[in-house]
Design a protein around this motif. Structure first.
Motif, PDB file in Angstrom:
ATOM      1  N   VAL A   1    -126.515  32.624  64.924  1.00 17.41           N
ATOM      2  CA  VAL A   1    -125.727  31.981  65.974  1.00 17.41           C
ATOM      3  C   VAL A   1    -124.251  32.091  65.612  1.00 17.41           C
ATOM      4  N   GLY A   2    -123.484  32.825  66.427  1.00 13.17           N
ATOM      5  CA  GLY A   2    -122.056  32.982  66.185  1.00 13.17           C
ATOM      6  C   GLY A   2    -121.700  34.368  65.697  1.00 13.17           C
ATOM      7  N   THR A   3    -121.331  35.251  66.622  1.00 13.40           N
ATOM      8  CA  THR A   3    -121.045  36.647  66.252  1.00 13.40           C
ATOM      9  C   THR A   3    -119.564  36.959  66.469  1.00 13.40           C
ATOM     10  N   GLY A   4    -118.725  36.101  65.909  1.00  8.79           N
ATOM     11  CA  GLY A   4    -117.281  36.291  66.022  1.00  8.79           C
ATOM     12  C   GLY A   4    -116.727  37.184  64.929  1.00  8.79           C
ATOM     13  N   VAL A   5    -115.510  36.886  64.476  1.00 11.63           N
ATOM     14  CA  VAL A   5    -114.818  37.710  63.483  1.00 11.63           C
ATOM     15  C   VAL A   5    -115.668  37.920  62.241  1.00 11.63           C
ATOM     16  N   MET A   6    -116.296  36.853  61.755  1.00 12.42           N
ATOM     17  CA  MET A   6    -117.105  36.936  60.547  1.00 12.42           C
ATOM     18  C   MET A   6    -118.547  37.339  60.859  1.00 12.42           C
ATOM     19  N   GLY A   7    -119.144  36.647  61.811  1.00 11.99           N
ATOM     20  CA  GLY A   7    -120.560  36.823  62.095  1.00 11.99           C
ATOM     21  C   GLY A   7    -120.944  38.221  62.512  1.00 11.99           C
ATOM     22  N   LYS A   8    -120.076  38.883  63.257  1.00  9.13           N
ATOM     23  CA  LYS A   8    -120.375  40.239  63.730  1.00  9.13           C
ATOM     24  C   LYS A   8    -120.639  41.188  62.563  1.00  9.13           C
ATOM     25  N   SER A   9    -119.771  41.165  61.562  1.00 12.22           N
ATOM     26  CA  SER A   9    -119.954  42.043  60.402  1.00 12.22           C
ATOM     27  C   SER A   9    -121.186  41.641  59.600  1.00 12.22           C
ATOM     28  N   MET A  10    -121.413  40.343  59.468  1.00 10.54           N
ATOM     29  CA  MET A  10    -122.543  39.858  58.690  1.00 10.54           C
ATOM     30  C   MET A  10    -123.870  40.306  59.309  1.00 10.54           C
ATOM     31  N   VAL A  11    -123.978  40.181  60.624  1.00  7.38           N
ATOM     32  CA  VAL A  11    -125.190  40.631  61.313  1.00  7.38           C
ATOM     33  C   VAL A  11    -125.357  42.133  61.161  1.00  7.38           C
TER      34      VAL A  11
ATOM     35  N   ASP B   1    -137.521  33.015  61.629  1.00  7.79           N
ATOM     36  CA  ASP B   1    -137.981  32.367  60.394  1.00  7.79           C
ATOM     37  C   ASP B   1    -136.829  31.714  59.646  1.00  7.79           C
ATOM     38  N   VAL B   2    -135.675  32.378  59.710  1.00 20.65           N
ATOM     39  CA  VAL B   2    -134.443  31.873  59.093  1.00 20.65           C
ATOM     40  C   VAL B   2    -133.371  31.854  60.169  1.00 20.65           C
ATOM     41  N   ILE B   3    -132.667  30.738  60.312  1.00 20.43           N
ATOM     42  CA  ILE B   3    -131.640  30.606  61.337  1.00 20.43           C
ATOM     43  C   ILE B   3    -130.303  30.363  60.648  1.00 20.43           C
ATOM     44  N   ILE B   4    -129.355  31.259  60.874  1.00 24.33           N
ATOM     45  CA  ILE B   4    -128.025  31.172  60.270  1.00 24.33           C
ATOM     46  C   ILE B   4    -127.003  30.860  61.355  1.00 24.33           C
ATOM     47  N   SER B   5    -126.118  29.934  61.065  1.00 18.16           N
ATOM     48  CA  SER B   5    -125.043  29.622  62.005  1.00 18.16           C
ATOM     49  C   SER B   5    -123.692  29.867  61.352  1.00 18.16           C
ATOM     50  N   MET B   6    -122.785  30.476  62.132  1.00 15.04           N
ATOM     51  CA  MET B   6    -121.414  30.712  61.698  1.00 15.04           C
ATOM     52  C   MET B   6    -120.522  30.468  62.908  1.00 15.04           C
ATOM     53  N   VAL B   7    -120.144  29.193  63.075  1.00 19.50           N
ATOM     54  CA  VAL B   7    -119.377  28.802  64.256  1.00 19.50           C
ATOM     55  C   VAL B   7    -118.024  28.227  63.823  1.00 19.50           C
ATOM     56  N   GLY B   8    -117.318  27.565  64.740  1.00 20.11           N
ATOM     57  CA  GLY B   8    -115.942  27.192  64.456  1.00 20.11           C
ATOM     58  C   GLY B   8    -115.707  25.842  63.807  1.00 20.11           C
ATOM     59  N   TYR B   9    -116.244  24.783  64.427  1.00 18.72           N
ATOM     60  CA  TYR B   9    -115.893  23.426  64.046  1.00 18.72           C
ATOM     61  C   TYR B   9    -117.142  22.571  63.791  1.00 18.72           C
ATOM     62  N   PRO B  10    -116.978  21.465  63.081  1.00 22.14           N
ATOM     63  CA  PRO B  10    -118.121  20.553  62.891  1.00 22.14           C
ATOM     64  C   PRO B  10    -118.757  20.118  64.204  1.00 22.14           C
ATOM     65  N   THR B  11    -117.947  19.935  65.246  1.00 23.44           N
ATOM     66  CA  THR B  11    -118.498  19.559  66.554  1.00 23.44           C
ATOM     67  C   THR B  11    -119.409  20.658  67.096  1.00 23.44           C
ATOM     68  N   ASP B  12    -119.054  21.919  66.827  1.00 21.48           N
ATOM     69  CA  ASP B  12    -119.907  23.039  67.239  1.00 21.48           C
ATOM     70  C   ASP B  12    -121.220  23.020  66.468  1.00 21.48           C
ATOM     71  N   VAL B  13    -121.130  22.716  65.173  1.00 18.79           N
ATOM     72  CA  VAL B  13    -122.329  22.639  64.334  1.00 18.79           C
ATOM     73  C   VAL B  13    -123.259  21.547  64.871  1.00 18.79           C
ATOM     74  N   GLU B  14    -122.698  20.387  65.166  1.00 27.49           N
ATOM     75  CA  GLU B  14    -123.496  19.283  65.701  1.00 27.49           C
ATOM     76  C   GLU B  14    -124.194  19.689  66.995  1.00 27.49           C
ATOM     77  N   SER B  15    -123.468  20.381  67.869  1.00 23.67           N
ATOM     78  CA  SER B  15    -124.023  20.714  69.184  1.00 23.67           C
ATOM     79  C   SER B  15    -125.169  21.701  69.097  1.00 23.67           C
ATOM     80  N   ILE B  16    -125.143  22.600  68.097  1.00 22.95           N
ATOM     81  CA  ILE B  16    -126.220  23.594  68.030  1.00 22.95           C
ATOM     82  C   ILE B  16    -127.427  23.123  67.217  1.00 22.95           C
ATOM     83  N   TYR B  17    -127.235  22.103  66.372  1.00 20.55           N
ATOM     84  CA  TYR B  17    -128.363  21.640  65.555  1.00 20.55           C
ATOM     85  C   TYR B  17    -129.087  20.449  66.153  1.00 20.55           C
ATOM     86  N   PHE B  18    -128.351  19.540  66.763  1.00 15.55           N
ATOM     87  CA  PHE B  18    -128.961  18.306  67.250  1.00 15.55           C
ATOM     88  C   PHE B  18    -129.179  18.349  68.770  1.00 15.55           C
TER      89      PHE B  18
END
Length: 295
Positions: free
Chosen positions: A9-19, A61-78
Motif C-alpha cells: 500500500v503506497g507506491t509513491g517516491v519510495m514505494g514504487k522502487s521498493m515494489v 500473506d504479507v502486507i506492507i504499507s509506505m504512506v505519508g502520515y500517522p493519520t494515513d496509517v490509522e486510516s488504512i489499518y483500522f
C-alpha cells in the motif's frame, strides 16, 4: 520454497522502487495506491492492482504499507475496511512509514486480536536508497515474526537491523531524524560559505566528505543543493512531520533538544515559503534567499 504473496500500500517516491525490486525477485505483488496512475508502471511489470485496501489485505500473506502520515496509517489499518479487519489469520503486516511509536504499538496490539503479526519497519536512505535497494531498515516487533520476513527486507535494503519490541523501529528512526535534522542545516550553510569564499565546491566536497564532516546528507544531498536540484527524494512536509513526532516523544522523556527544535523551525519557514513539496535539500535556497533579504 514458495514465496509469500505481498500486498503493498503506497507506491509513491519510495514505494514504487521498493515494489519494483520485489517484482524482480519473483514475488507476487498486489498493489493499492490512492492515485492509481502512480501504480501503472508497476502493473505493467506484473503487479496486480487492487481496487480497495480490504481486497488487497484478503489476497496477501504479507502486507506492507509506505504512506505519508500517522493519520494515513490509522486510516488504512483500522476501521471496517481497514487492513486488520480483512487480513488473513496468521498474516504479517509491516508498516514502513515513519510514524508514532505509540501507533506502532496500537497496531501490534490490535493485530494480535485477529491473530495477525505486526512489525514497524521505517527506513532511511531516501529515494536513492529505495532505487538502489540500499535502504537502512529498522525493525520493531516479535523477533519470530521478523525472522519470517527478513528475506523480504534484504531485497529492499543493505542494512537491516532488528531493534526489539514493537515501537522500537519507530524510536530508532526518530533517533535517525534527530541526528540529521540540524546536520541538514550544517550541510547547506557549509556550501553557502564555501561558495561565498570563492572555492571550487567539487574540491571542497572531495576534502570534507571523507573527514570528520562526512555524512550521507553531505555526499548525497550536497551535490543536489549545488545544482539547485530540489526534486523530492524526501519531502519537506514529511521531514517536518518526523521532527514533530520526535519533539513530542522527546518532551515525554523530558529531554532538551535545541538542534532539533531549531531545524524544525527553519523547515517550517521553508514550507511556508512554498517548498512543502520539495526535497529536504531545498533548505539551501531558503537560507540563500534570507541572505539576499538581509543584504
Amino acid at each position: 520454497m514458495h514465496k509469500k504473496t505481498i500486498g503493498f500500500v503506497g507506491t509513491g517516491v519510495m514505494g514504487k522502487s521498493m515494489v519494483g525490486h520485489l517484482l524482480t525477485e519473483g514475488y507476487d505483488i498486489n498493489v493499492y495506491n490512492r492515485t492509481k496512475s502512480k501504480a501503472d508502471e508497476l502493473i505493467n511489470k506484473g503487479a496486480e492492482w487492487c481496487e480497495t485496501i480490504s481486497i488487497l489485505a484478503e489476497k496477501s500473506d504479507v502486507i506492507i504499507s509506505m504512506v505519508g502520515y500517522p493519520t494515513d496509517v490509522e486510516s488504512i489499518y483500522f476501521g471496517e475496511n481497514g487492513i486488520l479487519k480483512h487480513a488473513k489469520s496468521g498474516s504479517i503486516v509491516i508498516d514502513m512509514t515513519t510514524s508514532s511509536p505509540q501507533l506502532a504499538e496500537q497496531i501490534y496490539s490490535k493485530a494480535k486480536e485477529f491473530n495477525i503479526h505486526s512489525l514497524d519497519a521505517p527506513v532511511s536512505g531516501g529515494d536513492v536508497g529505495a532505487k538502489q535497494a540500499t535502504l537502512t531498515i529498522m525493525v520493531g516487533g516479535d523477533e519470530e515474526t521478523y525472522n519470517q520476513v527478513v528475506d523480504i527486507f534484504k531485497v529492499l535494503g543493505k542494512n537491516v537491523v532488528y531493534q526489539g519490541k514493537s515501537g522500537n523501529g519507530q524510536h530508532t528512526k526518530l533517533s535517525n531524524q534527530i541526528a540529521i535534522a540540524a546536520g541538514m542545516l550544517g550541510v547547506a550553510e557549509s556550501i553557502i560559505y564555501a561558495e561565498e569564499a570563492g572555492l571550487d565546491i567539487e574540491k571542497v566536497f572531495s576534502s570534507i566528505e571523507h573527514g570528520a564532516a562526512g555524512s550521507w546528507s553531505l555526499s548525497n544531498l550536497g551535490p543536489r543543493m549545488v545544482k539547485h536540484d530540489y526534486a523530492p527524494g524526501f519531502y519537506v512536509k514529511h521531514f517536518i512531520k518526523d521532527m514533530k513526532i520526535a519533539i513530542e516523544e522527546s518532551e515525554k522523556m523530558g529531554l532538551f533538544m535545541p538542534g532539533l527544535s531549531k531545524a524544525k523551525e527553519v523547515y517550517e519557514l521553508l514550507s511556508n515559503a512554498g517548498f512543502n513539496e520539495a526535497g529536504t535539500q531545498s533548505v539551501i535556497q531558503y537560507l540563500k534567499d534570507q541572505i539576499k533579504k538581509e543584504n
